[in-house]
Design a protein around this motif. Sequence first.
Motif: not given
Lengths: 176, 587
Positions: A14-16, A34-39
Amino acid sequence: MLKREQATAILLEERLSLTGFVITIVRSYHLAEDIFQDVCVKSLLHEELFESRAQLMKWARVCCRNRAIDVIRSREGRYSGLTEGVLDSLLKVWDEEEDNEELSRSRDALACCLKELTPNNRRILQLRYFEGRSGIDVARILKRKPATVYQALARIYSALERCVQMRLEMSGREAT
Amino acid sequence: MNDAHEDHVPEEDRDNDFLELVMRYQDGTLPDADVQKLSELIRNDPEKQKLFRRIQIRTVTLHDIFRMDAFGRTSPLLDIESNPQDESDWNPDTGASRPTKTPTHSLICWIGGVSVAALLLVGVLVWNSSDPRQVELVQPGPVIPVPQKQSVLLVEEDRAKFVGSEGLTAGSRVEHHREYLLQSGLVKLLFPSGATVILEAPSIFQVESAERLVLNTGGCSVHAPDGAEGFEVLTPLTKVVDRGTRFYINVQDNSETEVHVIEGAADLYSPRTPNGDILSQEQGNRPNATPSPIRLEVGESVRLGGFANMSDDQKRFSQESFRGQLPDRVVSYVASSTANGSADELTSLTVQRQGKNQTCTADELIPVQVVSFRGDPAPERNGYTCGFHEKPERPEDLLEDRKLVTGLINFGGQPQPMNPQELNSLRTQGGASAPPGLGIRFRSPVVNIPGPDVVLFEVQPFGNPVEGDPFHVYPVSDRPDLKSVTIRQFDLILNSPTVRGVDPLWSHRSQQVANSLEDLRNLETPIIIDVGHSHFQVIAVGIDLSDLGYAEGEDVEELFFQHASGPDGHKLDPVMIVGLPPVSSDR
């Protein structure tokens, strides 16, 4: 119950989609990533396991939303994007729309369509989406009016969308 | 791509106004009132909500494809050699393109892209890193277009400033028959034949044709390689025709002209004047003589329009005047952008070292660790830290990260440099004896080679010195053969066309003095002000470790910095300091 590896795999799938929601708030691709990786990291540290994909995704979207607004407030002092009410409406749309498989297939089609653009249209996209320049910067570099560049971006988007839809349709016909 | 599929016209095509609003929203240039308008449009229309979602996901997909392309070079999407000026086949009305051959289905590219993304993420997850920084991928270097037929390009510049031609930057096409006034700096022009000309300010020139430059005043170095023979430079007093050579011409304000041939030969012709032939006058005051060229061979020079005779002039031959290339320097940098289009993180850096451009991604640069900090004895009214609204727990992060908006600023110093050995002795004693300034250690040693080895980025507001704030750099060593160097001129300065702005920029201010890193961490900063309205730009300078006395090939692990201003002068505001990796043979 989802195992942690399963949860990670789902978030990657679901990354995109998730990054597309975050970018609505932060309006920066790098920041959205960055925020996606944080989550993702946060999901690993989540004490309780997620019961289902739907629960995980709902949690991830809310987490992305809140984290993105916090980051923007920390960096800029205030959040000045789409109203929070609209963000909530969009969260529902992101929850309800289940066309991720198509979006995934369309990524490949989009890559092909990009290659068919003229060098100058690709250059505009490159400046905007790879170098991260604003439309105003692109206009300055290409010695065009900003309005012309934004019109071009909109029209290139439309042309790409047409191309993607055509390719998806053709591949669907081939499959049948 | 073909536009002739009207039966497939999607909803988006009828929503160009909406699309444009979204495009402006995406890059942060949509005014607040229009953001409200966009919010209303989306709030009240479920179809618009779906369309908006699709646009956003397509947008990140575009980012993703371009980035994966740069990372893997699996497809030639990035036109690093396209001519940005050539809009001849761009149809802004339709966004449409010429039909081209459909490329092969690129499944490998897609799988590769997803795999890399997965690896990046898994890496983050496995390390459980507290530093969520995105691994930056290969970025393209500065765009140096291939010259179109008959077009003359400005291919490089060093602190060049034109009067009335601000848009002329590296990669620009130089207009024929237009007079350019180069006020400061250097520019390099590339002619279609392959001839190159380096012009030095102050100079006035115009390109008359693909094979002819008119130089009214100033200095220029011409290199005409094989195939470019016959290239001409017209000055007010002569026409110099290349015969396969390198030569240098200097035209003074009074039109007095010097020509020095460094290699090969050049023929000098005289333009006719009302009083006869200037060249003929130089040759023997024969106004009616048939104008025949003077051939200058290697090592010869001539001065025209002055009172000295030619034999005197030949003694003044100067090989040093000729510039074979622009000086080693920081050429450009690329940074990602924040939502409002200002510079965010450094992504790549291009530096000319040993005469060749070296482009490094941010990952390849050698980061630093801040090891000491001390302000001047008086409280610093502009604060010691800048960046975001919130100050991090560890202020060193402000300089050690890749953000070009965060930095450790206004540390101490004095106008004249200290003796390096004395300074290092005081550093070793520490405590109250520690000298004012900033100490850094490279995460891995920087190997000294000719040209810049270290790059310092500074935020500089409009109104402060255009050329950057002066500062001293010291070796951290007791060796008597090493020395400090004072830098007073940045490579990329406030009016360099490629520098990026940062906005907002929060300044954290305190009444206390920071005498150490510990002080800096515990400093109360009751006043936090956004100073972005002062139009801060990120400027940069390269530091050559050879200037500090280091031998070629020597490793350097630490450096110490001080400002070089008086009590009320402008102090250095660094936002990033990095070491450059060695030049690899494949660059």
